[in-house]
Design an enzyme around this catalytic site. Structure first.
Site, PDB file in Angstrom:
ATOM      1  N   THR A  65       0.817  -1.224   0.000  1.00 13.29           N
ATOM      2  CA  THR A  65       0.000   0.000   0.000  1.00 13.29           C
ATOM      3  C   THR A  65       0.850   1.275   0.000  1.00 13.29           C
ATOM      4  O   THR A  65       0.307   2.371   0.162  1.00 13.29           O
ATOM      5  CB  THR A  65      -1.039   0.076   1.159  1.00 13.29           C
ATOM      6  OG1 THR A  65      -0.377   0.420   2.384  1.00 13.29           O
ATOM      7  CG2 THR A  65      -1.794  -1.232   1.322  1.00 13.29           C
ATOM      8  N   SER A  83      -8.762   9.410   5.611  1.00 16.91           N
ATOM      9  CA  SER A  83      -8.777   9.340   4.147  1.00 16.91           C
ATOM     10  C   SER A  83      -7.375   9.201   3.565  1.00 16.91           C
ATOM     11  O   SER A  83      -7.204   9.110   2.364  1.00 16.91           O
ATOM     12  CB  SER A  83      -9.442  10.584   3.574  1.00 16.91           C
ATOM     13  OG  SER A  83      -8.690  11.722   3.921  1.00 16.91           O
ATOM     14  N   LYS A  97       1.957   2.278   7.036  1.00 18.26           N
ATOM     15  CA  LYS A  97       0.638   2.087   7.645  1.00 18.26           C
ATOM     16  C   LYS A  97       0.127   0.648   7.509  1.00 18.26           C
ATOM     17  O   LYS A  97      -0.703   0.210   8.311  1.00 18.26           O
ATOM     18  CB  LYS A  97      -0.368   3.030   6.995  1.00 18.26           C
ATOM     19  CG  LYS A  97      -0.056   4.503   7.205  1.00 18.26           C
ATOM     20  CD  LYS A  97      -0.647   5.007   8.502  1.00 18.26           C
ATOM     21  CE  LYS A  97      -0.419   6.508   8.659  1.00 18.26           C
ATOM     22  NZ  LYS A  97      -0.987   7.011   9.911  1.00 18.26           N
ATOM     23  N   THR A 116     -12.828   3.065   9.320  1.00 17.49           N
ATOM     24  CA  THR A 116     -12.024   4.241   9.635  1.00 17.49           C
ATOM     25  C   THR A 116     -12.576   5.450   8.895  1.00 17.49           C
ATOM     26  O   THR A 116     -13.252   5.291   7.870  1.00 17.49           O
ATOM     27  CB  THR A 116     -10.540   4.070   9.267  1.00 17.49           C
ATOM     28  OG1 THR A 116      -9.831   5.265   9.636  1.00 17.49           O
ATOM     29  CG2 THR A 116     -10.350   3.870   7.764  1.00 17.49           C
ATOM     30  N   GLY A 176       2.250   7.483  15.464  1.00 17.43           N
ATOM     31  CA  GLY A 176       2.288   6.022  15.471  1.00 17.43           C
ATOM     32  C   GLY A 176       3.662   5.498  15.079  1.00 17.43           C
ATOM     33  O   GLY A 176       4.226   4.629  15.747  1.00 17.43           O
ATOM     34  N   ASP A 220      23.449   5.072  15.337  1.00 15.92           N
ATOM     35  CA  ASP A 220      23.669   6.103  16.356  1.00 15.92           C
ATOM     36  C   ASP A 220      22.508   7.082  16.455  1.00 15.92           C
ATOM     37  O   ASP A 220      22.273   7.669  17.505  1.00 15.92           O
ATOM     38  CB  ASP A 220      24.971   6.855  16.043  1.00 15.92           C
ATOM     39  CG  ASP A 220      26.171   5.939  16.177  1.00 15.92           C
ATOM     40  OD1 ASP A 220      26.520   5.597  17.317  1.00 15.92           O
ATOM     41  OD2 ASP A 220      26.710   5.506  15.140  1.00 15.92           O
TER      42      ASP A 220
END
Lengths: 318, 318
Positions: free
Chosen positions: A56, A85, A60, A82, A189, A179
């Site tokens: 996709t 959009s 996500k 959901t 998220g 590092d």
């Protein structure tokens, strides 16, 4: 495997590993690219985690797949839902389709055609509404009542965070000695997941990358008080949202700092990626490139290229 | 290894293998990508050889490196020279620099800044001339007289062809069972190399991809008589040149057919690559994508993404 339960607290190391194992049959193990010319230009040793090559076209897919699998029975019975959009809508549609479940996506009537086409391509069932947040929430609630579908928040959800964490978990499996890691931040998220994964499996400083004109994460992080985003039209359109309430404390504890990028810097980061890395990313991913170009990067540096979905039809070759 | 000699005839299987071994310490073994969404859209099983991720952003690094190494002593003594202002100029500059040799590049005074910057970035010494082919050849001859540098043709050269063949050789090492391979054709270095490599190591039909408005290879191939290119302004700017005299007979013997792409098709191929494959390619590489989208592709199909160098500064995000 014992019965899966939905996470109700900050994901542990084991939770992230379980998520990685759970989603592995469905998502791509995205490559980590090196680009000599970018290394030279930005004066560092960079490892680019290619989430724009994820299913996709964005990270996500990881969180959506994990959450759909955690709620597999409910998803199969009544579907998932959901009103995001953006990339989450497409990712949730795709994830539901992987197990034969339905996904309902509420979209504003003025959403870009490319986004509508993408959700429909992945099998999402679109319900249009007026282009206001209120209408989106009301319409989503109606769809939920009619179908019994499970509403899955795009980022303010521990199962989503555990899923997004797997991107950085994979990067650190291959390069445990990074590092610093630059990670774009919108709802948080991806950043919360990256910071958690690094706290368990790495030793890097994790740096959130945010547009200056959408600096709610920066304000929340530096003030210690959750501060919502104001309406803004940053070119990094994936990073407009406010930090999630579950995401904020994780970021507060495990992120080194949030760095701000001007619109010009983001544009320059995006151009530089096309020129020297030859990967087609969306503007949001340009923040990580831009930050890496400006900041000191001793040792080894990871950059999460978060996605590659944008309307390209305006770019003509003559 | 015995003393290397410059090729004076069509490269053999052993010549291609020797070239691959010779250049391996310098060039990238580029990845072969798969893209599920493109597979779905174009209805096939596609293997994308990523030469836009090659050193200098194009397959040209292979032929240039091979030829510089074959002529290592001369190159170190007096340098190498070209009046190609495209990807070959940058590639030759880069290849010479790898062994500490000088590269002289004659460029028209109106060459795009990005191309000049690229040649200089790789260490090439630029001499400007009037923007005519005659001036370029005269100026190159002057530089050659002054320096003793070795002129290296961008495609009409067996060492170059053997070098370019290594891209398809690598692809066939990983996927020997490809049924067809789509390859862009300008001067014919890449296509002749691909066709030779396939004749020794594969079983595919090799299909040359050429803009309809720059159809000299098509005309030469179908008529059996070498036909020069007319001046044209195709968006696939890397494919304007006429077939080389050494390249033509190889193509005639080992290529299945040449397919022609309209400007709209090339534009659509380029857009589709950005949208579904997320790789940033130059317009020339869009021909292979466009051909694969239009033609029947039973079994497994290779596409050579020949390069990723173009001016991106006109693409703005608002």
């Amino acid at each position: 495997m014992s019965r899966v339960t939905s996470l109700t607290a900050v994901p542990s190391a084991a939770d992230i590993q379980a998520a990685a194992e759970r989603i592995a049959p469905y998502v791509s193990r995205t490559p980590v690219l090196k680009a000599p010319r970018f290394n030279h230009l930005a004066n560092g040793d960079f490892y680019l985690k290619c989430e724009h090559l994820q299913m996709t076209g964005a990270f996500k897919a990881r969180g959506a797949m994990n959450t759909v699998l955690v709620h597999k029975e409910e998803a199969l019975e009544n579907g998932v839902l959901t009103h995001s959009s953006g990339n989450h809508g497409a990712a949730l549609s795709w994830a539901a389709a992987q197990i034969g479940a339905k996904a309902y996506v509420v979209m504003p009537s003025n959403a870009p055609k490319a986004k509508i086409a993408s959700v429909e391509y992945y099998g999402g069932i679109v319900t249009f509404c007026e282009p206001t947040l209120e209408a989106r929430e009301t319409t989503a609630e109606q769809v939920r009542k009619n179908t019994g579908a499970l509403l899955i928040h795009p980022y303010d959800n521990y199962n989503i965070i555990a899923g997004q964490a797997t991107a950085t978990y994979e990067l650190l499996q291959e390069h445990p000695d990074l590092d610093q890691i630059f990670v774009p931040v919108g709802g948080g998220g991806l950043l919360a997941g990256a910071a958690l994964a690094n706290s368990y499996f790495g030793k890097a400083k994790v740096i959130g990358c945010e547009p200056t004109i959408a600096n709610d994460a920066f304000k929340s992080f530096t003030s210690g008080t959750w501060t919502p985003a104001k309406s803004t039209d940053t070119i990094a359109d994936g990073l407009k949202t406010s930090l999630g309430h579950k995401n904020f404390p994780i970021i507060q504890e495990h992120v080194d700092r949030i760095t701000l990028l001007s619109e010009d810097e983001i544009q320059e980061g995006w151009h530089t990626c096309l020129e020297t890395i030859k990967q087609f990313i969306e503007p949001s991913a340009g923040t990580g490139i831009a930050a890496a170009m400006r900041e000191e990067t001793p040792g080894k540096t990871g950059i999460i290229l978060c996605g590659g979905n944008m309307d390209v039809r305006g770019f003509t070759l003559r």
